[in-house]
Design an enzyme around this catalytic site. Structure first.
Site, PDB file in Angstrom:
ATOM      1  N   LYS A  53      -3.182   6.064   5.761  1.00 27.03           N
ATOM      2  CA  LYS A  53      -2.386   7.264   6.023  1.00 27.03           C
ATOM      3  C   LYS A  53      -3.190   8.520   5.645  1.00 27.03           C
ATOM      4  O   LYS A  53      -4.245   8.417   4.997  1.00 27.03           O
ATOM      5  CB  LYS A  53      -1.077   7.174   5.227  1.00 27.03           C
ATOM      6  CG  LYS A  53      -0.219   5.938   5.573  1.00 27.03           C
ATOM      7  CD  LYS A  53       1.074   5.974   4.778  1.00 27.03           C
ATOM      8  CE  LYS A  53       1.772   4.641   4.731  1.00 27.03           C
ATOM      9  NZ  LYS A  53       3.012   4.683   3.927  1.00 27.03           N
ATOM     10  N   HIS A 102      -0.603   1.559   5.337  1.00 25.53           N
ATOM     11  CA  HIS A 102       0.480   0.840   6.022  1.00 25.53           C
ATOM     12  C   HIS A 102      -0.044  -0.523   6.469  1.00 25.53           C
ATOM     13  O   HIS A 102      -1.192  -0.645   6.892  1.00 25.53           O
ATOM     14  CB  HIS A 102       0.934   1.614   7.266  1.00 25.53           C
ATOM     15  CG  HIS A 102       1.817   0.780   8.150  1.00 25.53           C
ATOM     16  ND1 HIS A 102       3.180   0.675   7.940  1.00 25.53           N
ATOM     17  CD2 HIS A 102       1.537  -0.025   9.207  1.00 25.53           C
ATOM     18  CE1 HIS A 102       3.689  -0.156   8.844  1.00 25.53           C
ATOM     19  NE2 HIS A 102       2.714  -0.597   9.629  1.00 25.53           N
ATOM     20  N   TYR A 120       7.846   4.394  12.792  1.00 29.95           N
ATOM     21  CA  TYR A 120       8.758   4.110  11.679  1.00 29.95           C
ATOM     22  C   TYR A 120      10.217   3.999  12.136  1.00 29.95           C
ATOM     23  O   TYR A 120      11.120   4.220  11.335  1.00 29.95           O
ATOM     24  CB  TYR A 120       8.623   5.204  10.616  1.00 29.95           C
ATOM     25  CG  TYR A 120       7.448   4.999   9.668  1.00 29.95           C
ATOM     26  CD1 TYR A 120       7.271   3.789   8.989  1.00 29.95           C
ATOM     27  CD2 TYR A 120       6.526   6.019   9.427  1.00 29.95           C
ATOM     28  CE1 TYR A 120       6.217   3.598   8.117  1.00 29.95           C
ATOM     29  CE2 TYR A 120       5.464   5.832   8.542  1.00 29.95           C
ATOM     30  CZ  TYR A 120       5.316   4.624   7.888  1.00 29.95           C
ATOM     31  OH  TYR A 120       4.272   4.437   7.007  1.00 29.95           O
ATOM     32  N   ASN A 134       1.541   6.461  -0.682  1.00 29.73           N
ATOM     33  CA  ASN A 134       1.023   5.132  -1.041  1.00 29.73           C
ATOM     34  C   ASN A 134      -0.138   4.679  -0.140  1.00 29.73           C
ATOM     35  O   ASN A 134      -0.466   3.498  -0.075  1.00 29.73           O
ATOM     36  CB  ASN A 134       2.152   4.103  -1.102  1.00 29.73           C
ATOM     37  CG  ASN A 134       2.842   3.903   0.236  1.00 29.73           C
ATOM     38  OD1 ASN A 134       2.444   4.482   1.240  1.00 29.73           O
ATOM     39  ND2 ASN A 134       3.864   3.066   0.262  1.00 29.73           N
ATOM     40  N   GLU A 190       3.421  -3.049  16.683  1.00 26.28           N
ATOM     41  CA  GLU A 190       2.627  -1.928  16.173  1.00 26.28           C
ATOM     42  C   GLU A 190       1.243  -1.891  16.814  1.00 26.28           C
ATOM     43  O   GLU A 190       0.730  -0.814  17.125  1.00 26.28           O
ATOM     44  CB  GLU A 190       2.540  -2.011  14.643  1.00 26.28           C
ATOM     45  CG  GLU A 190       3.884  -1.708  13.984  1.00 26.28           C
ATOM     46  CD  GLU A 190       3.939  -1.932  12.482  1.00 26.28           C
ATOM     47  OE1 GLU A 190       4.986  -1.638  11.893  1.00 26.28           O
ATOM     48  OE2 GLU A 190       2.941  -2.418  11.894  1.00 26.28           O
TER      49      GLU A 190
HETATM   50  P1  IDP Z   1       5.996  -0.596   3.465  1.00 27.57           P
HETATM   51  O1  IDP Z   1       5.053   0.524   3.845  1.00 27.57           O
HETATM   52  O2  IDP Z   1       5.586  -1.257   2.173  1.00 27.57           O
HETATM   53  O3  IDP Z   1       6.201  -1.591   4.584  1.00 27.57           O
HETATM   54  P2  IDP Z   1       8.642   0.455   4.094  1.00 27.57           P
HETATM   55  O4  IDP Z   1       9.907   0.100   3.377  1.00 27.57           O
HETATM   56  O5  IDP Z   1       8.435  -0.078   5.471  1.00 27.57           O
HETATM   57  O6  IDP Z   1       7.421   0.052   3.130  1.00 27.57           O
HETATM   58  O7  IDP Z   1       8.564   2.039   4.105  1.00 27.57           O
HETATM   59  C1  IDP Z   1       7.599   2.703   4.890  1.00 27.57           C
HETATM   60  C2  IDP Z   1       7.008   3.827   4.096  1.00 27.57           C
HETATM   61  O8  IDP Z   1       8.031   4.769   3.782  1.00 27.57           O
HETATM   62  C3  IDP Z   1       6.436   3.431   2.745  1.00 27.57           C
HETATM   63  O9  IDP Z   1       5.121   2.921   2.815  1.00 27.57           O
HETATM   64  C4  IDP Z   1       6.492   4.736   1.989  1.00 27.57           C
HETATM   65  O10 IDP Z   1       5.390   5.566   2.332  1.00 27.57           O
HETATM   66  C5  IDP Z   1       7.750   5.375   2.535  1.00 27.57           C
HETATM   67  N1  IDP Z   1       8.880   5.137   1.633  1.00 27.57           N
HETATM   68  C6  IDP Z   1       9.530   3.967   1.429  1.00 27.57           C
HETATM   69  N2  IDP Z   1      10.504   4.106   0.519  1.00 27.57           N
HETATM   70  C7  IDP Z   1      10.470   5.410   0.140  1.00 27.57           C
HETATM   71  C8  IDP Z   1      11.233   6.199  -0.781  1.00 27.57           C
HETATM   72  O11 IDP Z   1      12.147   5.704  -1.447  1.00 27.57           O
HETATM   73  N3  IDP Z   1      10.899   7.510  -0.878  1.00 27.57           N
HETATM   74  C9  IDP Z   1       9.888   8.075  -0.169  1.00 27.57           C
HETATM   75  N4  IDP Z   1       9.148   7.379   0.711  1.00 27.57           N
HETATM   76  C10 IDP Z   1       9.432   6.074   0.854  1.00 27.57           C
HETATM   77 MG    MG Z   2       7.153  -1.361   6.428  1.00 33.18          MG
END
Ligand code: IDP
Ligand code: MG
Length: 162
Positions: A20, A126, A60, A123, A137
């Site tokens: 990202k 992805h 997303y 984080n 994807e």
């Molecule tokens: P993942 O990336 O581990 O698959 P997902 O639940 O698919 O996690 O969420 C996608 C992205 O959304 C996460 O990588 C993170 O950047 C963001 N995200 C998920 N939960 C939160 C939150 O509670 N607050 C802010 N951003 C979040």
């Molecule tokens: Mg995800």
């Protein structure tokens, strides 16, 4: 020998991995790519793009009802993303292990998010969460001709199959 080859071929998978904008801006491309590469996974597609907002929303779409959806899509489209397709046995599930839990505060040390990130909203990486999402994807981010089919010389050493 033929059976081994068939078993190996049957377990070959592809997954979509993206660094990202935070990971790109922080200079973490080579660190992240090297973790997948050293493991023995094979890079079959790679490009750097700034995804438009509507593209981020498509990527997303599963999260469209979450409160952070808009901020997340704004963020993904705020700068360059390194989009990749990695191939290997079990790469979808193991790719997620290399990445670690969504919230870096909960990721196990040794994983990418634990070692290189601090908060869930930044984080850095992805990874597809299953075979269906991987397929969708990869199709969203890459044209078929952007993916390269090749045999790496290392494969026989990685898998023990000729
Ligand atoms: P993942 O990336 O581990 O698959 P997902 O639940 O698919 O996690 O969420 C996608 C992205 O959304 C996460 O990588 C993170 O950047 C963001 N995200 C998920 N939960 C939160 C939150 O509670 N607050 C802010 N951003 C979040
Ligand atoms: Mg995800």
């Amino acid at each position: 020998m033929l059976q081994e080859q068939e078993a190996h071929a049957a377990q070959m998978e592809r997954t979509f991995i993206a660094i990202k904008p935070d990971g790109v801006q922080r200079g973490l491309i080579s660190e992240i790519v090297s973790r997948f590469e050293r493991k023995g996974f094979k890079l079959v597609g790679i490009k750097i793009i700034v995804p438009p907002k509507d593209f981020a929303q498509r990527h997303y779409h599963d999260l469209k009802d979450r409160p952070f959806f808009n901020g997340l899509c704004n963020f993904l489209s705020s700068g360059p993303v390194l989009a990749m397709v990695w191939e290997g046995e079990g790469v979808i599930r193991y790719g997620r292990k290399l990445i670690g839990a969504t919230d870096p505060q909960n990721s196990e040390p040794g994983t990418i998010r634990a070692d290189l990130a601090v908060v869930v909203g930044r984080n850095i990486i992805h990874g597809s969460d299953g075979p269906e999402t991987a397929k969708d994807e990869i199709k969203l981010w890459f044209k078929p001709e952007e993916l390269v089919n090749y045999t790496s010389n290392a494969e026989k050493w990685i898998y023990g199959v000729n």
